[in-house]
Design a protein around this motif. Structure first.
Motif, PDB file in Angstrom:
ATOM      1  N   VAL A  74       0.828  -1.207   0.000  1.00 44.54           N
ATOM      2  CA  VAL A  74       0.000   0.000   0.000  1.00 44.54           C
ATOM      3  C   VAL A  74       0.867   1.263   0.000  1.00 44.54           C
ATOM      4  CG1 VAL A  74      -1.666   1.338   1.342  1.00 44.54           C
ATOM      5  CG2 VAL A  74      -2.036  -1.113   0.977  1.00 44.54           C
ATOM      6  N   PRO A  75       1.911   1.376   0.822  1.00 40.04           N
ATOM      7  CA  PRO A  75       2.764   2.564   0.720  1.00 40.04           C
ATOM      8  C   PRO A  75       3.386   2.736  -0.668  1.00 40.04           C
ATOM      9  CG  PRO A  75       3.150   1.464   2.809  1.00 40.04           C
ATOM     10  CD  PRO A  75       2.268   0.547   2.005  1.00 40.04           C
ATOM     11  N   ASP A  76       3.754   1.631  -1.322  1.00 41.21           N
ATOM     12  CA  ASP A  76       4.262   1.733  -2.695  1.00 41.21           C
ATOM     13  C   ASP A  76       3.241   2.405  -3.600  1.00 41.21           C
ATOM     14  OD1 ASP A  76       6.664   0.404  -2.133  1.00 41.21           O
ATOM     15  OD2 ASP A  76       5.845  -1.568  -2.674  1.00 41.21           O
ATOM     16  N   LEU A  77       1.975   2.020  -3.445  1.00 40.74           N
ATOM     17  CA  LEU A  77       0.925   2.530  -4.329  1.00 40.74           C
ATOM     18  C   LEU A  77       0.579   3.977  -4.008  1.00 40.74           C
ATOM     19  CD1 LEU A  77      -1.288  -0.671  -4.359  1.00 40.74           C
ATOM     20  CD2 LEU A  77       0.179   0.163  -6.212  1.00 40.74           C
ATOM     21  N   VAL A  78       0.607   4.335  -2.740  1.00 39.58           N
ATOM     22  CA  VAL A  78       0.377   5.731  -2.376  1.00 39.58           C
ATOM     23  C   VAL A  78       1.475   6.611  -2.979  1.00 39.58           C
ATOM     24  CG1 VAL A  78       0.284   7.354  -0.452  1.00 39.58           C
ATOM     25  CG2 VAL A  78      -0.899   5.152  -0.285  1.00 39.58           C
ATOM     26  N   ALA A  79       2.718   6.149  -2.895  1.00 43.01           N
ATOM     27  CA  ALA A  79       3.823   6.889  -3.517  1.00 43.01           C
ATOM     28  C   ALA A  79       3.671   6.927  -5.033  1.00 43.01           C
ATOM     29  CB  ALA A  79       5.160   6.250  -3.134  1.00 43.01           C
ATOM     30  N   LEU A  80       3.143   5.852  -5.609  1.00 43.45           N
ATOM     31  CA  LEU A  80       2.934   5.793  -7.052  1.00 43.45           C
ATOM     32  C   LEU A  80       1.940   6.861  -7.507  1.00 43.45           C
ATOM     33  CD1 LEU A  80       3.755   3.993  -9.543  1.00 43.45           C
ATOM     34  CD2 LEU A  80       1.593   2.793  -9.169  1.00 43.45           C
ATOM     35  N   VAL A  81       0.885   7.073  -6.731  1.00 47.57           N
ATOM     36  CA  VAL A  81      -0.096   8.099  -7.085  1.00 47.57           C
ATOM     37  C   VAL A  81       0.563   9.479  -7.122  1.00 47.57           C
ATOM     38  CG1 VAL A  81      -2.228   9.249  -6.373  1.00 47.57           C
ATOM     39  CG2 VAL A  81      -2.044   6.763  -6.219  1.00 47.57           C
ATOM     40  N   ALA A  82       1.449   9.749  -6.172  1.00 47.35           N
ATOM     41  CA  ALA A  82       2.164  11.023  -6.184  1.00 47.35           C
ATOM     42  C   ALA A  82       3.025  11.153  -7.431  1.00 47.35           C
ATOM     43  CB  ALA A  82       3.020  11.147  -4.923  1.00 47.35           C
ATOM     44  N   THR A  83       3.656  10.052  -7.852  1.00 44.01           N
ATOM     45  CA  THR A  83       4.455  10.062  -9.082  1.00 44.01           C
ATOM     46  C   THR A  83       3.573  10.309 -10.301  1.00 44.01           C
ATOM     47  OG1 THR A  83       6.043   8.513  -8.098  1.00 44.01           O
ATOM     48  CG2 THR A  83       6.048   8.700 -10.493  1.00 44.01           C
ATOM     49  N   ALA A 219       1.579   9.662   4.077  1.00 41.95           N
ATOM     50  CA  ALA A 219       2.677   8.777   3.705  1.00 41.95           C
ATOM     51  C   ALA A 219       2.455   7.325   4.123  1.00 41.95           C
ATOM     52  CB  ALA A 219       3.980   9.288   4.331  1.00 41.95           C
ATOM     53  N   VAL A 220       1.396   7.045   4.856  1.00 42.07           N
ATOM     54  CA  VAL A 220       1.068   5.695   5.325  1.00 42.07           C
ATOM     55  C   VAL A 220       2.296   5.026   5.945  1.00 42.07           C
ATOM     56  CG1 VAL A 220      -0.237   3.622   4.779  1.00 42.07           C
ATOM     57  CG2 VAL A 220      -0.417   5.568   3.288  1.00 42.07           C
ATOM     58  N   GLU A 221       2.888   5.695   6.926  1.00 44.91           N
ATOM     59  CA  GLU A 221       4.073   5.136   7.559  1.00 44.91           C
ATOM     60  C   GLU A 221       3.742   3.877   8.357  1.00 44.91           C
ATOM     61  OE1 GLU A 221       5.791   8.214   9.857  1.00 44.91           O
ATOM     62  OE2 GLU A 221       6.303   9.472   8.126  1.00 44.91           O
ATOM     63  N   SER A 222       2.547   3.835   8.947  1.00 46.48           N
ATOM     64  CA  SER A 222       2.108   2.661   9.693  1.00 46.48           C
ATOM     65  C   SER A 222       0.791   2.183   9.090  1.00 46.48           C
ATOM     66  CB  SER A 222       1.924   3.004  11.178  1.00 46.48           C
ATOM     67  OG  SER A 222       1.460   1.876  11.895  1.00 46.48           O
ATOM     68  N   VAL A 223       0.853   1.095   8.321  1.00 46.89           N
ATOM     69  CA  VAL A 223      -0.324   0.604   7.624  1.00 46.89           C
ATOM     70  C   VAL A 223      -1.258  -0.081   8.616  1.00 46.89           C
ATOM     71  CG1 VAL A 223      -1.163  -0.940   5.814  1.00 46.89           C
ATOM     72  CG2 VAL A 223       1.002   0.289   5.513  1.00 46.89           C
ATOM     73  N   PRO A 224      -2.525   0.341   8.682  1.00 46.30           N
ATOM     74  CA  PRO A 224      -3.476  -0.341   9.571  1.00 46.30           C
ATOM     75  C   PRO A 224      -3.552  -1.832   9.256  1.00 46.30           C
ATOM     76  CG  PRO A 224      -4.401   1.716   8.757  1.00 46.30           C
ATOM     77  CD  PRO A 224      -3.137   1.490   7.987  1.00 46.30           C
ATOM     78  N   LYS A 318     -10.684  -6.394  -2.023  1.00 53.40           N
ATOM     79  CA  LYS A 318     -10.822  -4.963  -2.266  1.00 53.40           C
ATOM     80  C   LYS A 318     -11.408  -4.248  -1.051  1.00 53.40           C
ATOM     81  CE  LYS A 318     -10.946  -5.103  -7.292  1.00 53.40           C
ATOM     82  NZ  LYS A 318     -11.759  -4.956  -8.525  1.00 53.40           N
ATOM     83  N   ALA A 319     -12.357  -4.883  -0.376  1.00 53.70           N
ATOM     84  CA  ALA A 319     -12.917  -4.273   0.828  1.00 53.70           C
ATOM     85  C   ALA A 319     -11.823  -4.071   1.877  1.00 53.70           C
ATOM     86  CB  ALA A 319     -14.035  -5.151   1.383  1.00 53.70           C
ATOM     87  N   ARG A 320     -10.940  -5.037   2.006  1.00 54.22           N
ATOM     88  CA  ARG A 320      -9.833  -4.912   2.963  1.00 54.22           C
ATOM     89  C   ARG A 320      -8.971  -3.690   2.642  1.00 54.22           C
ATOM     90  NH1 ARG A 320      -4.703  -6.317   2.085  1.00 54.22           N
ATOM     91  NH2 ARG A 320      -3.327  -6.281   3.898  1.00 54.22           N
ATOM     92  N   LEU A 321      -8.614  -3.517   1.380  1.00 53.50           N
ATOM     93  CA  LEU A 321      -7.746  -2.404   1.003  1.00 53.50           C
ATOM     94  C   LEU A 321      -8.452  -1.065   1.184  1.00 53.50           C
ATOM     95  CD1 LEU A 321      -6.119  -4.037  -2.109  1.00 53.50           C
ATOM     96  CD2 LEU A 321      -4.930  -3.369  -0.001  1.00 53.50           C
ATOM     97  N   ALA A 322      -9.732  -1.010   0.861  1.00 54.32           N
ATOM     98  CA  ALA A 322     -10.478   0.233   1.075  1.00 54.32           C
ATOM     99  C   ALA A 322     -10.514   0.585   2.561  1.00 54.32           C
ATOM    100  CB  ALA A 322     -11.893   0.099   0.521  1.00 54.32           C
ATOM    101  N   LEU A 323     -10.667  -0.429   3.409  1.00 57.73           N
ATOM    102  CA  LEU A 323     -10.689  -0.176   4.851  1.00 57.73           C
ATOM    103  C   LEU A 323      -9.317   0.261   5.348  1.00 57.73           C
ATOM    104  CD1 LEU A 323     -12.267  -0.114   7.462  1.00 57.73           C
ATOM    105  CD2 LEU A 323     -11.856  -2.581   7.718  1.00 57.73           C
ATOM    106  N   VAL A 324      -8.256  -0.333   4.819  1.00 59.61           N
ATOM    107  CA  VAL A 324      -6.893   0.089   5.176  1.00 59.61           C
ATOM    108  C   VAL A 324      -6.708   1.575   4.876  1.00 59.61           C
ATOM    109  CG1 VAL A 324      -4.458  -0.109   4.515  1.00 59.61           C
ATOM    110  CG2 VAL A 324      -5.782  -2.165   4.975  1.00 59.61           C
ATOM    111  N   LEU A 325      -7.110   2.005   3.690  1.00 61.23           N
ATOM    112  CA  LEU A 325      -6.947   3.411   3.321  1.00 61.23           C
ATOM    113  C   LEU A 325      -7.835   4.317   4.168  1.00 61.23           C
ATOM    114  CD1 LEU A 325      -6.761   3.287  -0.579  1.00 61.23           C
ATOM    115  CD2 LEU A 325      -4.880   3.621   1.032  1.00 61.23           C
TER     116      LEU A 325
END
Length: 348
Positions: A74-83, A219-224, A318-325
């Protein structure tokens, strides 16, 4: 990211597309005669292998990661969106992401929840390695770039393009382990395709905006920590009790049918729902969680009444990832669950 390299590009009158490569089968070849395939083919080589790309777009290749898709985070993907934002701010008409297909549907979904621009973002990959007979990577990459520059693709959100089909990130699923026609959107189908180099978009998704902002997630330093538990015939409560003891931040339960579990699981689910968001999905792979059909203990009426939240058409992954975010953005237990339900079209 320090490991990123970017190919120099000559000025061009063609539309610019930024290719962000993450690895995966499309970039995997055997390290030796007897070894299995590894993601070692670089972004520049992917582009060079498809000469027809030069007739479609000015493709700027960047190696973001070089990993199998199960290693994307997930942090990789958040950084990817910024890119991606930086790419379109610098003039890109669209963005193409290449990665492994095993988690492509999940990665595209995460990015779709965060992408707030009209420029197309297209995920693609391959089911066959570049050295295999009938390798599908080059055709998928060419089709993806065609979609990325198509005016019809603007405002669609994030899409997946494989096997000449265009699928919505929120609906697409990998439904076969190895067939090049592995991707489908159960209940909806692709909303477009590529034929003879022409992109056709025949339907448009009902949603028009991201569910979360990149700034809120940060930055999602600590992923739920969100657990995903799939229910099967004869299950008892031991696994859920382990989840309860492990202090997860959230839980997604993939129930049978329309969202049902054995009655033995009900007490621990009720306890968990009093502490953390507990989402109810269906393990069937198509359709929605029910809300008001069955009333026996462990059926959807019972579970929703105990605080679980149905996620509609979303599958458990997908529900898991949406909840993480949602949790990473600082939403409380109730608001986070409600947001995921909204994304999936579910109802409390």
């Amino acid at each position: 990211m320090d490991h990123r390299t970017e190919a120099a590009a000559a000025p061009s009158s063609l539309p610019r597309v930024d290719l962000l490569a993450l690895g995966g089968t499309i970039a995997s070849v055997p390290g030796s005669r007897d070894a299995g395939a590894l993601p070692t083919v670089g972004a520049d080589a992917l582009v060079a292998a498809v000469p027809a790309l030069a007739e479609v777009a000015d493709v700027r290749a960047t190696q973001v990661l070089q990993v199998p898709s199960c290693e994307v985070t997930v942090p990789d993907l958040v950084a990817l969106v910024a890119t991606m934002r930086a790419a379109v701010d610098a003039g890109a008409t669209g963005v193409v992401v290449t990665q492994g297909t095993d988690t492509l549907e999940e990665a595209a979904f995460v990015v779709d929840l965060l992408w707030d621009r009209p420029e197309p973002v297209v995920f693609t990959g391959a089911l066959r390695t570049p050295d295999s007979p009938g390798a599908d990577g080059p055709a998928n990459l060419l089709a993806a770039v065609r979609v990325a520059v198509a005016e019809q693709a603007r405002g669609l959100g994030v899409v997946a393009v494989l096997n000449d089909e265009v699928h919505a990130a929120r609906l697409v699923r990998k439904t076969h382990s190895s067939n090049p026609a592995a991707f489908s959107s159960p209940g909806a189908g692709p909303f477009g395709w590529v034929s003879e180099g022409r992109v056709a978009v025949v339907t448009r998704p009902a949603w028009s905006s991201p569910a979360l902002s990149l700034e809120a997630v940060g930055a999602v330093e600590s992923v739920p920590r969100v657990a995903l538990v799939r229910v099967g015939l004869g299950d008892d409560a031991h696994l859920l009790e382990a989840v309860e003891a492990a202090s997860f931040d959230g839980l997604v339960v993939e129930g049978v049918g329309g969202g049902h579990v054995p009655r033995a699981l009900v007490p621990v689910l009720a306890r968990l729902a009093g502490r953390i968001p507990v989402l109810l999905a269906s393990r069937t792979g198509a359709g929605e969680t029910l809300t008001r059909t069955y009333g026996y203990p462990g059926a959807e009426i019972d579970l929703l009444g105990r605080g679980l939240v149905g996620v509609g058409r979303l599958d458990g992954a997908k529900a898991r990832l949406a909840l993480v975010l949602a949790l990473a953005s600082g939403l409380d237990r109730t608001s986070a669950a409600d947001l995921v339900a909204l994304v999936g079209g579910g109802a409390r």
